[in-house]
Design an enzyme around this catalytic site. Structure first.
Site, PDB file in Angstrom:
ATOM      1  N   ARG A 125       0.799  -1.234   0.000  1.00  0.00           N
ATOM      2  CA  ARG A 125       0.000   0.000   0.000  1.00  0.00           C
ATOM      3  C   ARG A 125       0.833   1.287   0.000  1.00  0.00           C
ATOM      4  O   ARG A 125       0.474   2.245  -0.686  1.00  0.00           O
ATOM      5  CB  ARG A 125      -1.000  -0.008   1.171  1.00  0.00           C
ATOM      6  CG  ARG A 125      -2.043  -1.116   1.053  1.00  0.00           C
ATOM      7  CD  ARG A 125      -3.100  -1.036   2.138  1.00  0.00           C
ATOM      8  NE  ARG A 125      -3.908   0.160   2.048  1.00  0.00           N
ATOM      9  CZ  ARG A 125      -3.834   1.175   2.888  1.00  0.00           C
ATOM     10  NH1 ARG A 125      -2.998   1.140   3.914  1.00  0.00           N
ATOM     11  NH2 ARG A 125      -4.599   2.231   2.715  1.00  0.00           N
ATOM     12  N   CYS A 148      13.705  -4.890  -3.778  1.00  0.00           N
ATOM     13  CA  CYS A 148      14.331  -3.945  -4.691  1.00  0.00           C
ATOM     14  C   CYS A 148      13.368  -2.763  -4.827  1.00  0.00           C
ATOM     15  O   CYS A 148      12.407  -2.665  -4.102  1.00  0.00           O
ATOM     16  CB  CYS A 148      14.536  -4.580  -6.046  1.00  0.00           C
ATOM     17  SG  CYS A 148      15.269  -6.209  -5.927  1.00  0.00           S
ATOM     18  N   GLU A 149      13.573  -1.918  -5.778  1.00  0.00           N
ATOM     19  CA  GLU A 149      12.759  -0.720  -5.987  1.00  0.00           C
ATOM     20  C   GLU A 149      12.921   0.171  -4.761  1.00  0.00           C
ATOM     21  O   GLU A 149      13.793  -0.005  -3.944  1.00  0.00           O
ATOM     22  CB  GLU A 149      11.277  -1.044  -6.202  1.00  0.00           C
ATOM     23  CG  GLU A 149      10.977  -2.211  -7.069  1.00  0.00           C
ATOM     24  CD  GLU A 149      11.161  -1.917  -8.551  1.00  0.00           C
ATOM     25  OE1 GLU A 149      11.305  -2.880  -9.301  1.00  0.00           O
ATOM     26  OE2 GLU A 149      11.200  -0.718  -8.931  1.00  0.00           O
TER      27      GLU A 149
END
Ligand code: PLP
Length: 449
Positions: free
Chosen positions: A335, A366-367
């Site tokens: 979210r 990641c990200e």
């Protein structure tokens, strides 16, 4: 500190939920772990029923399964006497596997497959909420072939702009959901439904958005829906049996948020509905409600183990930021990445200490997997258990295997005992659906780099 339901802080500084020491739950079941406070879940369901029934006896409250569904949850919903909304064959299958009575189930979805429609008809669900004309044709064909007459609600787009994050708005004109009232699309669907002997037109539906702090946007929608009930009667002679207003009541994720209570919400909704009906001289329809988040949200929390705590220089100002790395993140709670959701957290094994350390809580993906951008918690140490509050809705339900991380377990805590209701996925679960085609089974000779 925000504590919900049965939560309290024990003398040793540990969080307790459902009479269970949260730190012991984390040790026994592993982390990340979703913990559900059964008593709070049931209390919210009872509050909804009591608040609405006390004001408007012809009411049907359905739990929106998309917020949190597993077979044990379906059993609780059933025991508490609520109906259940499902939005896919998977949710429907879950409900049926839990022996949830089909006639108390409604099927939602803006692009139901023929297989989903057929499953709904074959299992005898009580309602199908129709999103578009293609779906109406498909339901008609499948129902005609089976000799059953399904009860349909037409999902309407009332064309109002709810004040919530744009990604959880659904009631505006420019939406993928439902049939527009203003353009005449909703009326066209109603006429088609009424003219088709394979179908029963049971009512109209709208859901305007989620995490709404009061009923003001619902009040606008109710005005439009009541005017539409009147228009339907004027042009078809039919008094509509059912008016379903969806869900949307928000919860307190942070101390500074103050959503209205279920009682206040019910009073506002019923007052607006009665006012609208009176204005047009309409008979009282069955009133439908579909709360999800406001039932399950605060009943859930997630426990993580803290790994590395890193101090890094801040680029925009002198000083440092503490990154608290946890053993979960966007795979158990997407979210924050999806729509900037905010959360309250604290160290569950030292909750009696002052929350005096400013940190950023980082997920392990990641990200840019940041669970909480900035919060103050007890000075964090490796091995501490971090509790993140308000994760009972749209967390387990939205969990994924991103980075091939097994999805966490869910335990139901009540009166000092905790039952596993969803087991943790194993590494073998992650490869259970994988297939290596024969031609990839062996590496060609010479290709060893
Ligand atoms: C049709 C419908 N009904 C009910 C709900 C539940 O909303 P909430 O969890 O905000 O109460 C949703 C959520 O998206 C929905 O799409």
């Amino acid at each position: 500190m925000l504590l919900f339901g049965t939560q309290r802080i024990l003398d040793n500084g540990h969080l307790e939920v459902g009479g269970c020491d949260a730190v012991e739950l984390a040790r026994a079941f592993g982390t990340p772990l979703y913990v559900v406070d059964e008593e709070l879940l049931r209390t919210r369901m009872r509050e909804y029923l009591a608040a609405f029934r006390g004001l408007y006896p012809k009411v049907a409250i359905a739990f929106a399964g998309k917020a949190f569904l597993c077979t044990a949850m379906a059993r609780i919903v059933e025991q508490e006497g609520l109906n259940l909304d499902v939005a896919s064959a998977g949710e429907l299958h879950t409900a049926l596997a839990a022996q949830f009575p089909a006639e108390r189930i409604s099927l939602h979805g803006n692009n139901k497959s023929i297989a989903e429609i057929e499953l709904a008809l074959d299992s005898g669900v009580g309602r199908i909420i129709v999103d578009n004309l293609l779906e109406l044709e498909r339901i008609s064909a499948a129902a005609g072939a089976r000799g059953v007459v399904p009860h349909l609600l037409i999902r309407c787009a009332p064309g109002i702009d709810p004040h919530t994050h744009r990604r959880i708005q659904t009631g505006q004109d420019d939406t993928k959901f439902g049939l527009n009232i203003r353009s005449g699309a909703a009326m066209e669907a109603i006429r088609k439904c009424q003219d088709d002997s394979a179908l029963h037109f049971a009512g109209i539906h709208c859901h305007i958005g989620s995490q709404l702090m009061d009923a003001s946007c619902h009040e606008q929608a109710i005005e439009i829906m009541c005017a539409f009930l009147h228009e339907i009667r004027e042009s078809t002679g039919v008094e509509v049996e059912e008016l379903n207003l969806g869900g949307g009541l928000g919860i307190r994720y942070l101390e500074e948020q103050n959503p209205v209570s279920v009682e206040e919400y019910a009073r506002a909704i019923v007052t607006a509905v009665r006012g609208g009906l009176a204005r047009y001289g309409l008979k009282e329809p069955m009133l439908g409600q579909e709360p999800g988040r406001s039932i399950a949200g605060q009943a859930g929390l997630t426990l993580y183990e803290i790994g590395a705590v890193k101090k890094v220089p801040i680029s925009e100002a002198p000083g440092y930021r503490s990154y608290v790395n946890i053993d979960g993140g966007m795979s158990d709670n997407p979210r924050p990445q999806l729509y900037d959701a905010v959360y309250h957290a604290f160290v569950a094994n030292r909750a009696n200490e002052p929350a005096d350390t400013s940190v950023r809580v980082a997920g392990k993906h990641c990200e840019t997997d940041i669970l909480i951008q900035e919060t103050r918690i007890q000075a964090p140490e490796t091995g501490d258990i971090l509790a993140v509050q308000g994760t009972g809705a749209y967390n387990y339900a939205m969990a994924s295997n991103y980075n091939r991380i097994p999805r966490p377990a869910v335990v139901l805590a009540r009166d000092g005992s905790a039952d596993l209701i969803v087991r943790r996925e194993t590494l073998d679960d992650l490869i259970a659906q994988d297939i290596i085609p024969e031609r990839l089974a062996k590496t060609p000779a010479g290709n060893t780099n």
